[in-house]
Design an enzyme around this catalytic site. Structure first.
Site, PDB file in Angstrom:
ATOM      1  N   GLU A 407      30.092 -39.192   6.872  1.00  0.00           N
ATOM      2  CA  GLU A 407      29.276 -37.994   7.530  1.00  0.00           C
ATOM      3  C   GLU A 407      30.045 -36.795   8.096  1.00  0.00           C
ATOM      4  OE1 GLU A 407      25.779 -38.903   8.617  1.00  0.00           O
ATOM      5  OE2 GLU A 407      25.648 -41.074   7.720  1.00  0.00           O
TER       6      GLU A 407
HETATM    7  C1  LIG Z   1      32.931 -46.722   2.739  1.00  0.00           C
HETATM    8  C2  LIG Z   1      32.543 -45.131   2.469  1.00  0.00           C
HETATM    9  C3  LIG Z   1      30.931 -45.049   2.312  1.00  0.00           C
HETATM   10  C4  LIG Z   1      30.420 -43.526   2.043  1.00  0.00           C
HETATM   11  N1  LIG Z   1      29.185 -43.268   1.816  1.00  0.00           N
HETATM   12  C5  LIG Z   1      28.812 -42.205   1.406  1.00  0.00           C
HETATM   13  C6  LIG Z   1      27.455 -41.958   0.876  1.00  0.00           C
HETATM   14  O1  LIG Z   1      26.527 -42.745   1.112  1.00  0.00           O
HETATM   15  N2  LIG Z   1      27.226 -40.750   0.279  1.00  0.00           N
HETATM   16  C7  LIG Z   1      28.285 -39.649   0.242  1.00  0.00           C
HETATM   17  O2  LIG Z   1      27.854 -38.481  -0.266  1.00  0.00           O
HETATM   18  N3  LIG Z   1      29.305 -39.909   0.557  1.00  0.00           N
HETATM   19  C8  LIG Z   1      29.915 -41.020   1.207  1.00  0.00           C
HETATM   20  N4  LIG Z   1      31.137 -41.281   1.599  1.00  0.00           N
HETATM   21  C9  LIG Z   1      32.018 -40.352   1.346  1.00  0.00           C
HETATM   22  C10 LIG Z   1      32.588 -39.700   2.652  1.00  0.00           C
HETATM   23  O3  LIG Z   1      31.539 -38.794   3.117  1.00  0.00           O
HETATM   24  C11 LIG Z   1      33.913 -38.823   2.029  1.00  0.00           C
HETATM   25  O4  LIG Z   1      35.048 -39.703   1.869  1.00  0.00           O
HETATM   26  C12 LIG Z   1      34.415 -37.962   3.386  1.00  0.00           C
HETATM   27  O5  LIG Z   1      33.239 -36.869   3.288  1.00  0.00           O
HETATM   28  C13 LIG Z   1      35.857 -37.083   3.052  1.00  0.00           C
HETATM   29  O6  LIG Z   1      35.732 -36.791   1.668  1.00  0.00           O
HETATM   30  P1  LIG Z   1      37.085 -37.106   0.782  1.00  0.00           P
HETATM   31  O7  LIG Z   1      37.002 -38.800   0.905  1.00  0.00           O
HETATM   32  O8  LIG Z   1      36.948 -36.547  -0.358  1.00  0.00           O
HETATM   33  O9  LIG Z   1      38.396 -36.658   1.667  1.00  0.00           O
HETATM   34  P2  LIG Z   1      38.979 -35.363   1.731  1.00  0.00           P
HETATM   35  O10 LIG Z   1      37.903 -34.263   1.854  1.00  0.00           O
HETATM   36  O11 LIG Z   1      39.891 -35.239   0.392  1.00  0.00           O
HETATM   37  O12 LIG Z   1      39.828 -35.248   3.073  1.00  0.00           O
HETATM   38  C14 LIG Z   1      40.788 -35.844   2.827  1.00  0.00           C
HETATM   39  C15 LIG Z   1      41.661 -35.358   4.337  1.00  0.00           C
HETATM   40  O13 LIG Z   1      41.681 -33.997   4.429  1.00  0.00           O
HETATM   41  C16 LIG Z   1      41.132 -33.503   5.416  1.00  0.00           C
HETATM   42  N5  LIG Z   1      40.513 -32.214   5.256  1.00  0.00           N
HETATM   43  C17 LIG Z   1      39.585 -31.820   4.164  1.00  0.00           C
HETATM   44  N6  LIG Z   1      39.475 -30.555   4.214  1.00  0.00           N
HETATM   45  C18 LIG Z   1      39.756 -30.047   5.246  1.00  0.00           C
HETATM   46  C19 LIG Z   1      39.871 -28.804   6.300  1.00  0.00           C
HETATM   47  N7  LIG Z   1      39.238 -27.692   5.848  1.00  0.00           N
HETATM   48  N8  LIG Z   1      40.454 -28.889   7.267  1.00  0.00           N
HETATM   49  C20 LIG Z   1      41.121 -29.810   7.836  1.00  0.00           C
HETATM   50  N9  LIG Z   1      41.060 -31.078   7.278  1.00  0.00           N
HETATM   51  C21 LIG Z   1      40.694 -31.143   6.244  1.00  0.00           C
HETATM   52  C22 LIG Z   1      39.889 -34.426   5.754  1.00  0.00           C
HETATM   53  O14 LIG Z   1      39.265 -34.526   7.079  1.00  0.00           O
HETATM   54  C23 LIG Z   1      40.543 -35.806   5.536  1.00  0.00           C
HETATM   55  O15 LIG Z   1      41.437 -36.275   6.564  1.00  0.00           O
HETATM   56  C24 LIG Z   1      31.616 -42.613   1.922  1.00  0.00           C
HETATM   57  C25 LIG Z   1      32.782 -42.844   2.107  1.00  0.00           C
HETATM   58  C26 LIG Z   1      33.219 -44.082   2.295  1.00  0.00           C
HETATM   59  C27 LIG Z   1      34.799 -44.581   2.225  1.00  0.00           C
END
Ligand SMILES: Cc1cc2nc3c(=O)[nH]c(=O)nc-3n(C[C@H](O)[C@H](O)[C@H](O)COP(=O)(O)OP(=O)(O)OC[C@H]3O[C@@H](n4cnc5c(N)ncnc54)[C@H](O)[C@@H]3O)c2cc1C
Length: 606
Positions: A407
């Site tokens: 989220e």
């Molecule tokens: C169990 C699970 C269920 C999920 N369910 C859904 C779903 O139903 N639908 C859906 O669409 N998605 C879903 N997700 C995806 C989830 O919303 C994303 O994993 C999340 O938004 C983070 O994206 P990412 O994993 O690519 O991490 P990244 O974006 O790669 O982030 C990695 C780290 O970098 C940090 N970061 C990134 N950008 C910045 C910034 N500008 N400033 C500071 N820090 C930053 C992040 O906070 C994080 O700590 C789910 C994920 C999981 C694990």
């Protein structure tokens, strides 16, 4: 709820003023009808869901069990709460929905399933769908005949979700959009019948589509092997030349961000409240365990350091709950003031959620971190047994962790809080600069009010006022110093983030202090002072500790802003000293009285 509340400031207004206690909604105001829904949910959780907690984590049982439970949830009305009556739902308000989320959160896995369906899976159609789409899909989503999922994230685009590469191209006969791409980590994807998929028309215009599982070319990959919420389904969704009828475009072409981000605001509010529900469950386990576990010839619940944990757990839950319902109450009030029969009702309701996006981000971060604190302290209270999977807190610890990631990660939400306040201020919706000018004038003249108010929580009300002033001052000094850099991406994503993070922390804590005081004062009105001794103690302890925390963060922010300039820092220090207010409080004495209550009652009691 009074009409007066409708005229309160839009989201973020808490930082600049104080709402009178009469206008905030507190959970003690729920009607019997509203409570009957959460009682249905409590009953369902106890009889149907919790007995299957372990089974649903088994790889080959998860889909069957989730589908069975979702059908049952549909039969008993738990999936229709926010769906309008004309489309087969109950059209209940957000506060009722939060109360149900609280009950469902007793199972981390099933909470993920049901909230993904009834929140981010269904609400895009409720708020952004056209009449035909609502008629076609909402009645089936309301009963669980169809289960929904929300597909935004991609492998290369998580936090940067609007960068998505999934592509949609109109077919030559203009009857279909052909979708190609892959969505990652999609909750419910193992069994969902309907996916809200975000794709870019011609690789450019970010757009939402309603995609049915049965559309040819849609498939899902294998289940992810997760750290927690193992009973929920998470897979990649593969779109290989999927033909989506043009009538399934959700909202306008190129405006997909409206539903993508709009429903996340609602999801974030629910996540905050679900964190409260999960925490209440864990407090109960931890205290019951501590009451029967003997060490040094006495129950571990008699040791001061264990009792301090319980006092803090209970207090943090009280505060987070106060913030959640304060927010949902403001949103419900604003939505109640709309004409439900008007053709643009959904659009206006969606705008109201957007107005409270600052509070939604706060609830997401604050709730998930409060839950993180509670499960961590619960594991610690169990000692070595807390680390063993046979005991309930190990699962809760693993399940809680995802809440800080999905989220919108807590980093992204922290960025949004000060950034949105500043944006609103620049648009003239929040008079942040006017408030800053007043505070600067008070500092200059050394006439900051430090006289506590009369009556219950008079000192705490002054502390809340001071907390707001310190926060606005620190934010204002940062903005003034870095004004010219605020349009610079390298600054905003780099050094600026160090400051934004701290400002977000101050803003969240300010909302927390304010909400706890307002709830306790409202409880005095509703129940009378003798009946609210524990809320009063929790408010006093929380405000005291948090005001100190805010002053400390402010000092760090001002140091960051001054960098190595000692004169500049001295100026800020002097100003901060004029703003700061300290007072004596027997903090451990107060916590001991809260702990005695939790230990005796064996759980959260309010
Ligand atoms: C169990 C699970 C269920 C999920 N369910 C859904 C779903 O139903 N639908 C859906 O669409 N998605 C879903 N997700 C995806 C989830 O919303 C994303 O994993 C999340 O938004 C983070 O994206 P990412 O994993 O690519 O991490 P990244 O974006 O790669 O982030 C990695 C780290 O970098 C940090 N970061 C990134 N950008 C910045 C910034 N500008 N400033 C500071 N820090 C930053 C992040 O906070 C994080 O700590 C789910 C994920 C999981 C694990």
């Amino acid at each position: 709820m009074s009409k007066e509340a409708v005229s309160k400031p839009v989201g973020g207004g808490f930082l600049l003023g104080d709402g009178p206690a009469a206008t905030i909604f507190v959970p003690e105001q729920f009607t019997e009808e509203q409570l009957s829904f959460s009682e249905t949910a409590v009953d369902f959780m106890e009889k149907d869901v919790l007995p299957l907690t372990e089974k649903m984590e088994e790889h080959d049982k998860k889909i069957e069990i989730n589908v069975k439970l979702m059908k049952k949830a549909g039969e008993i009305g738990l999936l229709m709460i926010e769906i309008p009556e004309e489309f087969g739902g109950l059209g209940m308000d957000l506060s009722t929905s939060l109360k149900v989320s609280e009950a469902i959160a007793r199972s981390g896995s099933f909470a993920a399933t049901i909230l993904a369906h009834s929140g981010i899976g269904t609400l895009p159609i409720v708020y952004f769908g056209n009449e035909a789409q609502k008629r076609k899909y909402l009645p089936k989503l309301a009963t669980g005949e169809m289960i929904a999922a929300y597909g935004l994230t991609e492998t290369g685009y998580g936090s940067d979700a609007l960068g998505a590469k999934t592509k949609a191209v109109l077919s030559p006969d203009k009857k279909y959009y052909v979708l190609n791409g892959e969505k990652q980590f999609i909750t419910n994807s193992g069994f969902a019948d309907l996916f809200i998929i975000y794709a870019k028309v011609d690789g450019e215009k970010f757009t939402a589509f309603i995609v049915e599982r049965k559309f040819e070319g849609l498939s899902t990959a294998k289940e992810e092997n997760k750290m927690g919420i193992k009973g929920s389904s998470t897979r990649s969704v593969i779109l290989n030349d999927v033909k989506v009828p043009v009538e399934n475009v959700l909202g306008e072409i190129g405006k997909g961000h409206q539903s993508a981000l709009g429903v996340l605001d609602i999801g974030r509010l629910k996540l905050g409240m679900a964190s409260v529900g999960g925490s209440k469950e864990i407090i109960k386990y931890a205290v019951q365990y501590a009451n029967q576990r003997m060490q040094f010839g006495q129950p571990i619940s008699s040791f001061g350091m264990i009792r301090r944990k319980f006092a803090d757990m209970m207090t943090k839950v009280y505060v987070t709950e106060s913030m959640s319902y304060r927010t949902s109450g403001m949103i419900d009030d604003a939505i109640h003031a709309l004409d439900r029969k008007a053709p643009d009702f959904s659009k206006k309701a969606a705008k109201i959620f957007e107005d409270y996006d600052i509070e939604a981000s706060i609830m997401k971060v604050y709730g998930s971190e409060m839950l993180g604190f509670v499960v961590d302290e619960a594991v610690q209270s169990y000692g070595g047994y807390g680390y063993i999977e046979d005991y309930p807190v190990a699962r809760a610890y693993r399940d809680a962790r995802i809440n800080r990631i999905f989220e919108g990660t807590n980093e992204i939400n922290r960025l949004l809080i000060p950034a949105t306040i500043l944006k609103r201020s620049m648009k003239g919706e929040l008079d942040f600069m006017g408030r800053l000018d007043d505070i600067l004038a008070e500092i200059k003249a050394d006439r900051v009010n430090k006289t506590p108010g009369q009556g219950l929580l008079g000192t705490e009300m002054l502390a809340a006022d001071i907390a707001k002033k310190i926060t606005v001052y620190a934010a204002g000094v940062s903005v003034q110093k870095y004004m010219s850099s605020l349009t610079d991406k390298a600054f905003n994503f780099g050094r600026g983030e160090y400051i934004f993070e701290q400002l977000a922390n101050m803003m969240m804590e300010t909302y927390a202090i304010d909400s706890a005081i307002l709830r306790t004062l409202k409880l005095k009105e509703l129940k009378g002072e003798p009946a609210i001794s524990i809320p009063v103690l929790m408010t006093r302890a929380f405000v005291y500790e948090t005001l100190n925390k805010i002053a400390l963060i402010a000092r760090q922010v001002l140091g960051d802003v001054a960098q190595d300039n000692a004169d500049e820092f001295t100026t800020y220090e002097k100003a901060l000293a004029r703003l700061t207010f300290t007072y004596a409080l027997d903090l451990s004495g107060i916590k001991e009285r809260i702990a005695a209550h939790v230990v005796e009652k064996e759980g959260y009691t309010l």
